[in-house]
Design an enzyme around this catalytic site. Structure first.
Site, short mmCIF file in Angstrom:
data_model
loop_
_atom_site.label_atom_id
_atom_site.label_comp_id
_atom_site.label_asym_id
_atom_site.label_seq_id
_atom_site.Cartn_x
_atom_site.Cartn_y
_atom_site.Cartn_z
N ARG A 54 0.85 -1.20 0.00
CA ARG A 54 0.00 0.00 0.00
C ARG A 54 0.89 1.24 0.00
NH1 ARG A 54 -1.41 1.81 4.59
NH2 ARG A 54 -2.09 -0.15 5.50
N TYR A 100 -17.27 16.34 -15.30
CA TYR A 100 -17.65 14.93 -15.28
C TYR A 100 -18.68 14.73 -14.16
CZ TYR A 100 -17.40 10.02 -14.12
OH TYR A 100 -17.74 8.74 -13.81
N ASP A 134 -8.00 18.76 -14.17
CA ASP A 134 -8.31 17.42 -14.65
C ASP A 134 -7.94 17.37 -16.13
OD1 ASP A 134 -9.50 15.12 -15.67
OD2 ASP A 134 -11.12 15.15 -14.19
N LYS A 136 -8.71 6.37 -19.07
CA LYS A 136 -9.04 6.92 -20.39
C LYS A 136 -7.81 6.88 -21.30
CE LYS A 136 -13.05 7.40 -18.49
NZ LYS A 136 -12.97 7.83 -17.14
C1 LIG Z 1 -12.86 14.00 -16.85
C2 LIG Z 1 -12.95 12.84 -15.91
N1 LIG Z 1 -12.39 12.92 -14.69
C3 LIG Z 1 -12.45 11.91 -13.80
C4 LIG Z 1 -13.13 10.74 -14.10
C5 LIG Z 1 -13.21 9.66 -13.06
O1 LIG Z 1 -12.31 8.64 -13.33
P1 LIG Z 1 -12.55 7.08 -12.99
O2 LIG Z 1 -13.75 6.64 -13.76
O3 LIG Z 1 -11.25 6.44 -13.43
O4 LIG Z 1 -12.75 6.98 -11.53
C6 LIG Z 1 -13.71 10.60 -15.35
C7 LIG Z 1 -14.43 9.35 -15.68
O5 LIG Z 1 -15.15 9.27 -16.66
C8 LIG Z 1 -13.63 11.67 -16.28
O6 LIG Z 1 -14.20 11.60 -17.49
#
Ligand SMILES: Cc1ncc(COP(=O)(O)O)c(C=O)c1O
Length: 379
Positions: free
Chosen positions: A49, A102, A174, A199
């Site tokens: 961890r 998101y 992000d 992604k």
């Molecule tokens: C722009 C964005 N940030 C964060 C996330 C969250 O990531 P995760 O699905 O890997 O937890 C997503 C998921 O679709 C996303 O599109």
């Protein structure tokens, strides 16, 4: 010696393994490590961890790709976001978030951390004055996505970094939609970059993961403390899959962009399409800012349809090669209806998305096949 992006993607953090010379970092599928004496763990490895060599390889690679000091890999993008918030903020603090983000990020603010006393305001992050107006004395983070999910809004990173720093706040970006190949927020003054590595970074739709990369080693250290204390780490096999994916990020992103540009041109001429949202279009309100801070404009396209929600849903249902699915950034093309799918949790909130919106994650297949599929789906 400084290396180019593609060289770093293949080599950063990935020296051949010292014992055997294995060119690919092994999957250290172990929870613990034998110690030579009490208090003498080998190379600092005590428990997975806290640290694991496969995760370290990914973390170092991501830090290099974002031009940051410290990279940290998590079990998901949401775990990375939660760790960032609970490291930087305390009850009573405030965060400015995009009014187009998101859906899961919105849910984290509205349904989880708000209950623990964290306050937030949704602002149009493409409008620096709107973000300025949302700032309070207690604001600790200006949180942006650029491009945003799903409306492909663009935030001016340099301007928002100055605004954040003038107000003793951090700029957190992000960077999931752009990936570090297309945009490096730390170079524009951001303090921390967030990724859903699920992604583009992973790129093959076979692993869920998240990451944080910091410009500053002190913040990196604090986050690493919380990563261990809270525990939402990436497992060794997930880290390895992500690292395998990231090696080809540059070539994949170029093909995602090539294909997206062809599809944008096609959609713009289609009679059932009302509006195409893509930052590469000269008429996109964020185009100039995007051109300043992005290498190209990415593989994500959203469009509104003539015929409202029903038409949008029918297009999604008719697509065949474009797989009807949530997520994005993989080699295969995906189509979805954000209002009913990825952003359903934002319904009735300031982040609600238009009902007639369709979102495409354009993959790297043969572009003529993608165009043919859209042609039959649009009808
Ligand atoms: C722009 C964005 N940030 C964060 C996330 C969250 O990531 P995760 O699905 O890997 O937890 C997503 C998921 O679709 C996303 O599109």
């Amino acid at each position: 010696m400084t290396f180019g992006f593609e060289t770093l993607a293949i080599h950063a953090g990935q020296e051949p393994e010292s014992r055997t010379g294995a060119v690919v970092p092994p999957i250290y599928q172990t929870s613990t490590y034998a110690q030579d004496a009490v208090g003498a763990p080998r190379e600092g490895y005590e428990y997975s961890r806290t640290a694991n060599p496969t995760r370290d390889a990914l973390q170092d690679c991501l830090a290099a790709l974002e031009g940051g000091r410290r990279g940290l890999a998590f079990a998901s993008g949401m775990a990375a976001e939660d760790t960032l918030l609970r490291t930087v903020c305390r009850p009573g603090d405030h965060v400015v978030i995009p009014d187009d983000a998101y859906g899961g990020t919105f849910r984290l603010f509205a349904k989880v951390v708000q209950r623990w006393g964290l306050e937030w305001t949704a602002a149009r992050i493409s409008d620096v004055d709107a973000v300025r107006a949302a700032i309070r004395p207690t604001t600790k983070i200006i949180w942006v996505e650029t491009p945003t999910n799903p409306l492909l809004g663009i935030a001016d990173l340099t301007a928002l970094a100055s605004l954040a720093h003038d107000n003793n706040a951090l700029l957190a970006v992000d960077n999931t939609f752009a990936s570090p190949y297309l945009q490096q927020p730390l170079a524009h003054g951001a303090d921390v970059v967030i990724h859903s590595t699920t992604k583009y970074v992973g790129g093959h739709s076979d692993v869920v993961g998240g990451a944080l990369v910091t410009a500053d080693s002190d913040l990196g250290e604090e986050l690493a403390f919380h990563q261990n204390a809270m525990g939402a780490v990436a497992g060794p096999f997930d880290a390895w899959l992500t690292l395998r994916g990231v090696k080809t990020l540059g070539v994949r992103m170029d093909r995602h962009c090539d294909n997206a540009e062809r599809i944008v041109a096609y959609l713009q001429g289609h009679q059932r399409v009302a509006k195409v949202l893509y930052p590469g279009l000269a008429e996109h309100p964020g185009h100039e800012v995007a051109a300043k801070q992005m290498r190209r404009f990415g593989g994500m396209i959203s469009f509104t349809t003539k015929g409202g929600e029903q038409a949008a849903i029918e297009i999604c249902n008719r697509a065949k090669l474009f797989v009807l699915a949530e997520s994005l950034g993989g080699i295969e093309s995906l189509i979805e209806h954000p209002g009913r799918m990825t952003h359903a949790s934002a319904a009735g909130s300031p982040l609600e998305v238009p009902a007639d919106l369709v979102r495409l994650s354009v993959g790297i297949e043969t572009v003529e096949d993608l165009l043919a599929d859209l042609d039959q789906a649009l009808g």
